[in-house]
Design an enzyme around this catalytic site. Structure first.
Site, PDB file in Angstrom:
ATOM      1  N   THR A   1      36.129   9.290 -11.190  1.00 14.53           N
ATOM      2  CA  THR A   1      37.264   8.386 -10.976  1.00 14.53           C
ATOM      3  C   THR A   1      38.203   8.951  -9.916  1.00 14.53           C
ATOM      4  O   THR A   1      37.991  10.050  -9.409  1.00 14.53           O
ATOM      5  CB  THR A   1      38.001   8.158 -12.327  1.00 14.53           C
ATOM      6  OG1 THR A   1      37.048   7.789 -13.293  1.00 14.53           O
ATOM      7  CG2 THR A   1      39.098   7.146 -12.285  1.00 14.53           C
TER       8      THR A   1
ATOM      9  N   SER B   1      40.753   5.816 -20.877  1.00 17.78           N
ATOM     10  CA  SER B   1      41.763   6.882 -20.948  1.00 17.78           C
ATOM     11  C   SER B   1      42.659   6.844 -19.720  1.00 17.78           C
ATOM     12  O   SER B   1      43.571   7.677 -19.594  1.00 17.78           O
ATOM     13  CB  SER B   1      41.076   8.246 -20.995  1.00 17.78           C
ATOM     14  OG  SER B   1      40.244   8.328 -22.106  1.00 17.78           O
TER      15      SER B   1
ATOM     16  N   GLY C   1      39.215  11.988 -14.851  1.00 24.76           N
ATOM     17  CA  GLY C   1      38.807  13.032 -15.798  1.00 24.76           C
ATOM     18  C   GLY C   1      38.444  12.564 -17.187  1.00 24.76           C
ATOM     19  O   GLY C   1      38.592  13.317 -18.143  1.00 24.76           O
ATOM     20  N   GLY C   2      37.951  11.299 -17.338  1.00 28.95           N
ATOM     21  CA  GLY C   2      37.564  10.843 -18.674  1.00 28.95           C
ATOM     22  C   GLY C   2      38.745  10.985 -19.623  1.00 28.95           C
ATOM     23  O   GLY C   2      39.902  10.759 -19.252  1.00 28.95           O
TER      24      GLY C   2
HETATM   25  N1  GLU Z   1      35.736   5.595 -17.671  1.00 29.50           N
HETATM   26  C1  GLU Z   1      36.846   6.495 -17.813  1.00 29.50           C
HETATM   27  C2  GLU Z   1      38.001   5.806 -18.485  1.00 29.50           C
HETATM   28  O1  GLU Z   1      38.223   4.659 -18.269  1.00 29.50           O
HETATM   29  C3  GLU Z   1      37.293   7.014 -16.513  1.00 29.50           C
HETATM   30  C4  GLU Z   1      36.228   7.832 -15.909  1.00 29.50           C
HETATM   31  C5  GLU Z   1      36.589   9.233 -15.657  1.00 29.50           C
HETATM   32  O2  GLU Z   1      37.681   9.555 -15.248  1.00 29.50           O
HETATM   33  O3  GLU Z   1      35.742  10.046 -15.858  1.00 29.50           O
HETATM   34  O4  GLU Z   1      38.705   6.416 -19.225  1.00 29.50           O
END
Ligand code: GLU
Length: 634
Positions: free
Chosen positions: A431, A501, A521-522
């Site tokens: 991201t 997140s 960062g998920g």
């Molecule tokens: N899919 C993640 C989210 O929406 C973001 C992806 C990431 O930053 O790794 O929380």
């Protein structure tokens, strides 16, 4: 509040705590030079009677902070041509699709937080991907594969592609508050895709590793590995198909993507599968799903922290609720006096993260489909009771989620079985986030993604953009309540948006924006934003210092700690002595005494600051990527 008022009940830890309170902050190795970063305790800025400090080049015509210089340049030029922060954000997003294609783009989704200077209002545009109409709670349960083995095959399969929202979100933002057209915003991206740009070391590393998967799909290989040879740092990457797609959008509008010639190409691209059971990995998105996609304007989650108003992303993101919960739990501690990176500060952060992430796992999801007790989760009595579980003298046992429903005005009386919901695993480190302020004081804080590095790894043939794997943010296995059959807040459902997140954040004082930032960062995103917030508000750092400082993250109630330590290039480092103090408090996930357990690399924060007194503007960008600040006039 005096630190001594916080002495723990556990006398066994009291001696250690007294040492920690009275001794020097054990943050940096003494041998390490830490220029510009407060080495020890600092008073919270409001206690000093002044706002957090700032440094760096001052601007008054706008600032962009972006993770790639070419995208920063596009944003700066949009501002220089007289555009506002929303125009700049649109140009930045499209160029990021070209130069950071592995992190965000029109095949993905995101959340754009916007503060409008004229009205003083703060909104969030929700461009999150949606599950297709044919999605079901059990769609990720492949024959013979257990849910915890699912991530790798699923993340590369068409099945995990959500209906993309980025283009609709940018289009909506421009139509609502922009001064330029979609066609104008696309021009810099068209030129870069058509003529090429030099690959930086981050994209080169992702190409070298195929985004961490066995291999990219053939259409994707054709872009990043022409003639079978992987492109490396410094190579020119030309993306003719992507340039064509952007031109089509410039000519025909976002319609061509959602209803026109691009739509069937998307549908057929996500019908590929990489799952072990091929027929089960095929995407379920239809033309009707694309036609029906809508970006939404939402109210942000807001909360007050030491006199500052924090606005962050509302559901379907868990970011705002989790962030504000953590801040409210930490507010009773004199974090500034504990000191930046002191064991006490880090311990309090860890425990608040564990409590908030326990609630997140149970209560947060897409509130258009599931009951999310937003008011209850932030109710002062509820949060005080949760935060009361934090003992500064010892790590708490794994906390269960609380029950905020009695504190929730919109209380739903349906019984929900808390224990049935699995705790959140940390996943995804991808991201991108950028922040913009313009000369009028409009602010954009935008986190945007295609989820995994390279999304699914599926490129839409002939159109040159990668498709997301955002549906992997849903629970892979349904979390039914055995008694009532109530589904979990983040179970898959048709048209639902997976829990995110992403936490694009704007901090205000008396309604005036002071800072905007966010991170990839998920699930660690929320913690990177928390670290940055404490650095600014409690530790009085400049935006660049707040970004440079090493981070710490916990994303589950069980509390496995990841942190940037002696193995990190960021300064100052979390020393082994500091880690030992945390181990003595019970944080054994850091490994054996005397070892270095802080080896993570967490987030990539881009932020802007507006001096509340002078109106001067500043930016900070992250060295963990190619973060770039352009302050205007140059
Ligand atoms: N899919 C993640 C989210 O929406 C973001 C992806 C990431 O930053 O790794 O929380």
């Amino acid at each position: 509040m005096k630190p001594t008022a916080l002495l723990p009940r556990h006398t066994a830890a009291a001696v250690l705590l007294a040492t920690l309170l009275c001794g020097p902050a054990a943050w940096a190795d003494s041998s390490v030079d830490t220029p510009g970063v407060p080495p020890g305790p600092t008073l919270p800025p409001q206690a000093q009677g002044k706002p957090p400090s700032w440094a760096g080049k001052a601007a008054h015509k706008g600032v962009v902070a972006v993770s790639h210089p070419a995208a920063a340049e596009a944003g700066a030029r949009a501002l220089e041509r007289g555009g506002n922060a929303i125009d700049a954000a649109a140009a930045i997003q499209f160029v990021l699709n070209v130069v950071e294609p592995q992190f965000s783009g029109i095949g993905g989704g995101g959340f754009m937080m916007v503060h409008l200077a004229k009205s003083g209002r703060t909104f969030a545009i929700d461009g999150r991907e949606t599950a297709p109409a044919a999605a079901t709670p059990t769609m990720f349960l492949f024959t013979g594969v257990s849910p915890n083995q699912l991530f790798v095959p699923t993340s590369s399969s068409g099945l995990s592609v959500g209906v993309p929202g980025t283009l609709a979100a940018v289009d909506l933002a421009l139509k609502s508050w922009g001064t330029t057209t979609l066609a104008q915003a696309l021009q810099p991206a068209i030129a870069l895709a058509e003529n090429g740009f030099r690959i930086n070391r981050f994209l080169a590393a992702n190409i070298a590793s195929d985004g961490g998967r066995t291999s990219f799909q053939p259409e994707t290989q054709a872009i990043f590995q022409p003639g079978g040879v992987k492109l490396v740092e410094g190579d020119l990457l030309v993306q003719k198909d992507l340039a064509k797609t952007f031109r089509l959008i410039a000519q025909q509008g976002a319609e061509v993507f959602y209803r026109g010639e691009i739509a069937p190409a998307i549908v057929s691209a996500q019908q590929r599968s990489r799952s072990p059971v091929l027929s089960e990995g095929v995407g379920r998105m239809t033309l009707a799903d694309l036609r029906g996609y809508e970006a939404k304007i939402r109210e942000p989650i807001t909360g007050e922290y030491r006199g500052w108003q924090v606005a962050s992303m509302s559901p379907p993101s868990s970011g705002g609720l989790t962030l504000v919960q953590m801040l409210k739990m930490l507010e009773r501690f004199p974090i500034g006096q504990f000191g930046f990176g002191s064991p006490l500060t880090l311990h309090a952060m860890i425990e608040s993260m564990r409590l908030a992430f326990a609630d997140r796992a149970v209560w947060m999801g897409d509130e258009d489909f599931s009951y999310v007790p937003k008011k209850g989760l932030l109710d002062p009595t509820y949060v005080a009771a949760r935060g009361g579980l934090i003992d500064l003298g010892a790590r708490m046992a794994t906390p269960a989620a609380g029950d905020p429903r009695p504190f929730d005005v919109a209380m739903n009386h349906a019984p929900i079985q808390l224990a049935a919901i699995p705790s959140e695993e940390e996943k995804g480190v991808h991201t991108t986030h950028f922040s913009v302020v313009d000369k009028w004081g409009n602010v954009v804080s935008y986190t945007t993604t295609i989820e995994n590095t390279g999304g699914t790894g599926l490129t839409v043939p002939g159109y040159g953009f990668l498709l997301n794997n955002e549906l992997t943010d849903f629970n892979f296995a349904p979390t039914f309540n055995a008694a009532t059959g109530n589904p979990g807040a983040n179970d898959v459902a048709p048209f639902k948006r997976p829990r995110s997140s992403m936490s694009p954040t704007i901090v205000l004082r008396d309604g005036k924006p002071f800072a905007a930032y966010g991170s990839p960062g998920g699930s660690t995103i929320i913690n990177s934003v928390l670290n940055t917030t404490l650095n600014l508000i409690d530790h009085g750092m400049t935006i660049q210092q707040a970004i440079d400082a090493p981070r710490l993250s916990v994303t589950s109630a069980a509390g496995s700690v990841s942190c940037e330590g002696t193995g990190s290039f960021m300064q100052p480092r979390i020393s082994v002595a500091t880690q030992d103090a945390l181990r003595a408090l019970g944080h054994t996930s850091l490994g054996a005494l005397g070892s270095d357990g802080c080896t993570a690399n967490i987030g990539s924060v881009q932020g802007v600051i507006i001096d509340l007194h002078t109106g001067k503007q500043y930016g900070g960008a992250d060295q963990r990527r190619e973060g770039t600040v352009i302050a205007l006039p140059r």
